[in-house]
Enzyme design. Structure first.
Site, PDB file in Angstrom:
ATOM      1  N   LYS A  29      17.042  35.615  30.719  1.00  0.00           N
ATOM      2  CA  LYS A  29      15.805  35.353  29.958  1.00  0.00           C
ATOM      3  C   LYS A  29      16.267  34.408  28.602  1.00  0.00           C
ATOM      4  CE  LYS A  29      11.892  37.273  30.947  1.00  0.00           C
ATOM      5  NZ  LYS A  29      11.497  38.575  31.216  1.00  0.00           N
ATOM      6  N   ARG A  98       9.914  41.166  25.523  1.00  0.00           N
ATOM      7  CA  ARG A  98      10.206  41.248  26.913  1.00  0.00           C
ATOM      8  C   ARG A  98      11.664  41.565  27.093  1.00  0.00           C
ATOM      9  NH1 ARG A  98       8.049  35.368  28.227  1.00  0.00           N
ATOM     10  NH2 ARG A  98       8.867  35.924  30.436  1.00  0.00           N
ATOM     11  N   GLY A 107      11.309  42.565  37.784  1.00  0.00           N
ATOM     12  CA  GLY A 107      10.289  43.551  37.951  1.00  0.00           C
ATOM     13  C   GLY A 107      10.722  44.929  37.274  1.00  0.00           C
ATOM     14  N   MET A 109      12.630  46.190  34.757  1.00  0.00           N
ATOM     15  CA  MET A 109      12.404  46.689  33.433  1.00  0.00           C
ATOM     16  C   MET A 109      11.293  46.126  32.833  1.00  0.00           C
ATOM     17  SD  MET A 109      16.258  46.174  32.161  1.00  0.00           S
ATOM     18  CE  MET A 109      16.414  44.646  32.501  1.00  0.00           C
ATOM     19  N   ARG A 338      15.094  30.439  35.813  1.00  0.00           N
ATOM     20  CA  ARG A 338      16.452  30.989  36.358  1.00  0.00           C
ATOM     21  C   ARG A 338      16.831  30.567  37.944  1.00  0.00           C
ATOM     22  NH1 ARG A 338      13.494  36.926  37.202  1.00  0.00           N
ATOM     23  NH2 ARG A 338      11.950  36.275  38.432  1.00  0.00           N
ATOM     24  N   HIS A 455      36.797  45.636  74.510  1.00  0.00           N
ATOM     25  CA  HIS A 455      36.737  44.564  75.328  1.00  0.00           C
ATOM     26  C   HIS A 455      35.308  43.793  75.257  1.00  0.00           C
ATOM     27  CE1 HIS A 455      35.779  42.845  79.629  1.00  0.00           C
ATOM     28  NE2 HIS A 455      37.072  42.455  79.424  1.00  0.00           N
ATOM     29  N   ARG A 618      47.312  31.023  77.302  1.00  0.00           N
ATOM     30  CA  ARG A 618      48.215  32.419  77.222  1.00  0.00           C
ATOM     31  C   ARG A 618      48.706  32.934  78.644  1.00  0.00           C
ATOM     32  NH1 ARG A 618      46.136  37.912  74.432  1.00  0.00           N
ATOM     33  NH2 ARG A 618      45.078  37.909  76.683  1.00  0.00           N
ATOM     34  N   SER A 771      51.442  32.569  67.073  1.00  0.00           N
ATOM     35  CA  SER A 771      49.994  32.736  66.825  1.00  0.00           C
ATOM     36  C   SER A 771      49.823  34.328  66.776  1.00  0.00           C
ATOM     37  CB  SER A 771      49.138  32.296  67.944  1.00  0.00           C
ATOM     38  OG  SER A 771      47.881  32.601  67.997  1.00  0.00           O
ATOM     39  N   ASN A 775      44.679  41.516  66.861  1.00  0.00           N
ATOM     40  CA  ASN A 775      43.970  42.811  67.482  1.00  0.00           C
ATOM     41  C   ASN A 775      45.204  44.068  67.918  1.00  0.00           C
ATOM     42  OD1 ASN A 775      41.467  41.524  67.509  1.00  0.00           O
ATOM     43  ND2 ASN A 775      41.939  40.616  69.516  1.00  0.00           N
ATOM     44  N   ASP A 776      46.083  43.418  68.573  1.00  0.00           N
ATOM     45  CA  ASP A 776      47.183  44.101  68.990  1.00  0.00           C
ATOM     46  C   ASP A 776      48.110  44.691  67.798  1.00  0.00           C
ATOM     47  OD1 ASP A 776      47.263  45.040  71.808  1.00  0.00           O
ATOM     48  OD2 ASP A 776      47.384  43.118  72.318  1.00  0.00           O
ATOM     49  N   CYS A 838      44.700  34.217  66.489  1.00  0.00           N
ATOM     50  CA  CYS A 838      43.693  34.186  67.549  1.00  0.00           C
ATOM     51  C   CYS A 838      43.406  35.933  67.734  1.00  0.00           C
ATOM     52  CB  CYS A 838      44.504  33.680  68.655  1.00  0.00           C
ATOM     53  SG  CYS A 838      45.734  34.713  69.524  1.00  0.00           S
ATOM     54  N   TYR A 858      45.812  27.451  61.416  1.00  0.00           N
ATOM     55  CA  TYR A 858      44.621  27.425  61.668  1.00  0.00           C
ATOM     56  C   TYR A 858      44.245  28.727  62.327  1.00  0.00           C
ATOM     57  CZ  TYR A 858      47.156  27.914  66.229  1.00  0.00           C
ATOM     58  OH  TYR A 858      48.135  28.087  67.294  1.00  0.00           O
TER      59      TYR A 858
HETATM   60  C1  PEP Z   1      45.311  40.101  70.303  1.00  0.00           C
HETATM   61  O1  PEP Z   1      45.950  41.101  70.490  1.00  0.00           O
HETATM   62  O2  PEP Z   1      44.919  39.886  69.023  1.00  0.00           O
HETATM   63  C2  PEP Z   1      44.978  39.118  71.156  1.00  0.00           C
HETATM   64  C3  PEP Z   1      44.363  37.937  70.705  1.00  0.00           C
HETATM   65  O3  PEP Z   1      45.008  39.385  72.367  1.00  0.00           O
HETATM   66  P1  PEP Z   1      44.264  40.460  73.136  1.00  0.00           P
HETATM   67  O4  PEP Z   1      42.876  40.608  72.524  1.00  0.00           O
HETATM   68  O5  PEP Z   1      43.844  39.527  74.531  1.00  0.00           O
HETATM   69  O6  PEP Z   1      45.079  41.601  73.632  1.00  0.00           O
HETATM   70 MG    MG Z   2      46.798  41.008  72.447  1.00  0.00          MG
END
Ligand code: PEP
Ligand code: MG
Length: 914
Positions: A29, A98, A107, A109, A338, A455, A618, A771, A775-776, A838, A858
């Site tokens: 303010k 104020r 609101g 204070m 503001r 999955h 893949r 790539s 996940n794995d 990926c 990427y």
């Molecule tokens: C991973 O493992 O990151 C991957 C892309 O393969 P998936 O999830 O199919 O095992």
């Molecule tokens: Mg995998």
């Protein structure tokens, strides 16, 4: 000696000590008022006491030495400015006191208005204004606010003295009511505190200042700071400002406004105005203000002035402003400005329009949108309405969006119900690859197990469907065809509604509100984001339908096509199973030859859809036994084949059971899968590579531009990769020889095992791209199962052993360290090698920011996350570009010289670039 501008800062039309950059010291303010004075916007004069003084007061219970004198001097200065004196019965100066923190806490204070009134001054104000009613109304407001905020008398006690709480706007109280009301309020104050109301105006000011400091620590302000992560140590500033009165009759009033519409983003000055009232009347909600158009009719000149000031403020701040104003007998004053809080839709529209108006750059427009805003505008919403509907349970918010449907407890049932035209919610313990048809048929999924990369979660995001996983309160009774969710037991076929954004499941059919993905502003913003990130966000897509969706969402290509999903189609599965069960090589090749044209057709369609864009396919990844029915299913089928005396079928099924048992592994995630399959069953690789390249040649003949990339999963060593690259090249050579032509294609390796990351340089020399399958890689680095880790990940997060689920946001310290090492070593031996991600982290904004900072080229993610990923990648690219600029700016002179020279920039002023 008084030194303004370090603890006390004055502002007026002629003199300003502070400015808009001093938020930390003057609060939002105080700094806004100073800046508005600099802009020559009419603001009542005043002064601001800094947050540092507040912090001192909170710590020591008194003002720092000398501040009292500075405040007294500032009051004298204000008296000079206004030509009125505090406590002067002839023409009293009244002030507002104020609060205002650096980070807006609307609101939370306190503020006290009309400070400086007592009996004599009230009479003086009546004489000066010509209205006793106005003077009495101002006095009773002071008594109420001072009583509550400064003297800490419960509000209800004072409010109860008002005749009708719903009609306490200034205009509603007549002189006849106000006169005794003022007397009663004074009596109530004396009764509650044991002291009369303080009549000395300077004492009122001092007490109000301390009350505002104290309000920093009130419970609601603390709670707000906890919720919004605002530091306790910031403190509030206090602004003492000459009063202007909105309660001086019909040509006066008070209002709030926005420079653009806060929910739609439309470019118009939007707001509300309440005639003959003071600011707290709007906030209290006792009366309904009118739209600003009413002001345009009643005081067109004021309205025109207000619109012009709104434009001036927005142009100056380069952002949508939310402002408060008062009109005193036809004169307009601004009291606050503001950055406006706005809806996600409004944020996108205003960012795009401001960039088009050249008020901000496109980069700034991108930077103003958060991934959460995009998720909010893109996901269909459950329309819960005003009613407070309680969820049955809350699981993991695995895939955004919402869905309503009838419960199916198996994939088979889901398909059957969908064929009847029903909307279906698939409720299972978890899903596996052979649930894909049930998942394709269902509108949404609810599972009792599984995490963010299970999955069900991965497939749901790929399909753009809503999914809740790991809802442990879901207990399925397959025998009774019922599911218990929390306290309710629902039968298959009953309605269930899912909210993927929050992970909440509701009983019954709640209405849905679709998102408007085609909104032109959103599309423009995403187009800019793609430009900014160098079109580096691809999609994970397993089928032509997924690819179409990905293209529509602006994917730069496909970064992961999991080919196994193509084998689960009803016409393909029998051949896949026969191939797995084959005893002779000849039989196996025959089944693969049946599968080849089917795979090829699927790839052709993908290449046509993604013409001119890379498509990463893949090779087969899951263990073969996943394609066979489960032991329980086989037992059941064998029993019924025997019952029907179909001995041939019973024998085949028994063989299948034997083979499935032989293929079964106690640790399948670390088993006979990924590239290990291609090495032990090279004919599968041969079929897949032939299908990919033949498909590419076919669509090229049709005039398309296929860009095939063949990716090998679960590589652990250089030896595996060199063997497999050799096999892929050999197959390619055979295809090209047979077809009498060639075609460019790329070979890549997934990096999803810690060992692969450690030897990435050795692997990189055999491939065109790497790539990261994060996940794995997360699973194998942490040793946490992707599918059953909820039972310890949540408690770990609660106990702060983990800060986030590593399957959602990449673990920078461990997995990230492996990635950084791999990228550095791979680029060291093969600078041109492209690096992608990926795994599911490729769609997570926080992970994306990190990936781009360590040299990833990427990312690839499910199409439902493409928009947020594009935005996050654009923001990451901006950060990287400015970091590079800074490091370049810091280069020693000679290095900067050579860096410029090698970029072809001439160093001779005025000379043409080389
Ligand atoms: C991973 O493992 O990151 C991957 C892309 O393969 P998936 O999830 O199919 O095992
Ligand atoms: Mg995998």
């Amino acid at each position: 000696m008084i030194g303004f501008g370090s603890r006390v800062f004055r502002f007026s039309e002629w003199l300003v000590d502070g400015d808009g950059s001093m938020r930390a010291l003057l609060g939002g303010k105080g700094s806004g008022l100073a800046e508005m004075c600099r802009l020559k916007i009419p603001v009542p004069p005043g002064f601001t006491i800094s947050t540092a003084v507040c912090n001192f007061w909170l710590e020591h219970g008194r003002l720092p030495a000398g501040v009292d004198e500075e405040i007294a001097a500032a009051v004298e200065w204000l008296e000079d400015c206004t030509g009125r004196k505090l406590g002067d019965p002839a023409d009293p100066l009244l002030v507002s006191v104020r609060s205002g923190a650096a980070i807006s806490m609307p609101g939370m204070m306190d503020t006290v208005l009309n400070v400086g009134l007592n009996e004599a001054c009230c009479q003086g104000l009546a004489r000066r204004s010509g209205s006793r009613r106005f003077a009495l109304d101002s006095y009773r407001r002071l008594l109420q606010m001072f009583g509550e905020i400064v003297l800490q008398i419960p509000r209800a006690r004072l409010d109860s003295l008002l005749p009708d709480q719903r009609s306490c706007a200034a205009s509603a109280l007549s002189e006849g009511i106000l006169e005794p009301l003022v007397a009663e309020l004074k009596r109530a104050i004396q009764f509650a505190t044991g002291h009369p109301f303080p009549v000395v105006p300077r004492a009122q000011v001092a007490m109000a200042i301390e009350a505002v400091f104290r309000s920093w620590r009130c419970e609601r302000a603390r709670c707000y700071r906890r919720l919004h992560g605002i530091e306790e140590t910031l403190g509030t500033a206090v602004t003492i400002q000459a009063m202007v009165f909105g309660n001086r009759g019909e040509k006066s009033g008070t209002g709030v406004g926005f420079t653009r519409h806060p929910s739609t983003g439309e470019r118009l000055v939007f707001g509300e105005f309440l005639a003959n009232a003071q600011g707290e009347d709007i906030v209290a909600g006792n009366t309904t203000p009118s739209p600003l158009d009413v002001l345009a009719r009643t005081m067109p000149y004021v309205h025109r002035q207000l619109v012009a000031m709104a434009e001036q403020l927005e142009t100056h701040y380069r952002d949508v402003q939310d402002f408060e104003f008062t009109v005193e007998e036809g004169r307009l004053f601004l009291l606050q400005t503001r950055a406006a809080k706005r809806s996600a839709v409004a944020a996108i529209r205003t960012a795009v329009e401001m960039a088009n108006e050249k008020l901000i750059s496109r980069d700034e427009a991108i930077g103003r949108i958060t991934p959460r805003m995009l998720q909010e505008v893109l996901a269909p919403q459950l329309d819960v309405g005003d009613a407070e509907v309680q969820p049955l349970t809350q699981g993991l918010a695995a895939s955004a969006g919402a869905a309503c449907g009838q419960i199916a407890l198996s994939s088979h049932e889901a398909v059957r119900m969908a064929e009847e035209g029903l909307s279906v919610i698939l409720v299972t313990e978890e899903t596996t690859a052979d649930d894909i048809h049930g998942m394709a048929a269902a509108a949404g999924f609810l599972t009792s197990r599984g995490g963010a990369t299970s999955h069900a979660a991965v497939v749901a995001r790929g399909m753009g469907k809503c999914c809740i996983t790991g809802a442990q309160a879901v207990v399925i009774d397959a025998q009774a065809a019922t599911v218990r969710i929390g306290g309710a037991t629902l039968r298959a076929g009953e309605w269930l509604s899912l909210e993927g954004n929050t992970g909440r499941a509701f009983e019954g059919k709640l209405p849905l509100r679709p998102a408007d993905a085609q909104d032109p502003h959103l599309q423009t913003l995403l187009g800019w984001a793609r430009q900014a990130n160098g079109n580096s966000v691809r999609a994970n897509a397993d089928t032509p339908e997924d690819a179409c969706r990905a293209l529509a969402e602006g994917a730069a290509g496909i970064g992961l096509c999991r080919t196994e999903h193509m084998f689960f189609a009803p016409e393909r599965l029998p051949h896949m199973r026969a191939m797995i069960l084959a005893v002779s090589q000849e039989e196996r090749l025959r089944e693969l030859n049946e599968l080849l044209p089917m795979q090829q057709t699927g790839f052709e369609e993908m290449f046509r859809i993604m013409s001119g864009r890379p498509v990463t396919i893949r090779l087969l990844d899951p263990p073969l036994h996943e394609f066979l029915p489960s032991r329980d299913e086989l037992d059941g089928e064998i029993t019924s084949a025997r019952r029907e005396e179909d001995w041939d079928l019973a024998t085949t099924l028994e063989k299948m059971r034997e083979r499935a048992a032989a293929l079964g592994e106690s640790n399948p995630m670390m088993g006979h899968r990924g590239c290990r399959l291609s090495i032990t069953s090279p004919e599968i690789l041969h079929m897949q590579v032939a299908a990919i390249l033949q498909a590419a040649l076919r669509v090229r003949d049709q005039g398309y531009t296929p860009e095939p990339e063949i990716m090998v999963p679960l590589v652990a060593s250089e030896e595996e990769m060199s063997t497999l690259a050799g096999m892929i090249r050999k197959t390619a050579a055979e295809v090209f020889a047979r077809e009498g032509t060639t075609l460019a294609y790329r070979i890549g390796s997934m990096i999803e095992l810690p060992r692969a990351a450690l030897v990435a340089d050795a692997i990189a020399v055999h491939v065109d791209f790497l790539s990261f399958g994060t996940n794995d890689l997360t699973q194998m680095t942490y040793g946490f199962s992707r599918d059953d880790s909820r039972t310890y990940i949540d408690p770990y997060i609660e106990r702060k052993i983990l800060t986030a689920d590593p399957f959602v946001t990449v673990d920078r310290k461990g997995v990230g360290a492996l990635m950084e090492l791999a990228i550095r070593s791979a680029k060291g031996v093969h600078p041109g090698v492209k690096i992608g991600v990926c795994g599911e982290h490729g769609g997570d904004p926080a992970s994306i920011e990190y990936f781009y900072s360590i040299g990833v080229d990427y990312v690839s993610c499910s199409s439902s996350r493409l928009a947020t990923a594009q935005l996050a990648a654009a923001q990451a690219a901006r950060t990287r570009a400015s970091a590079m600029q800074i490091s370049h700016d810091r280069l020693p002179a000679t290095e900067a010289h050579f860096a410029n020279a090698s970029r072809g920039t001439s160093l001779v002023p005025g000379a043409a670039p080389v």
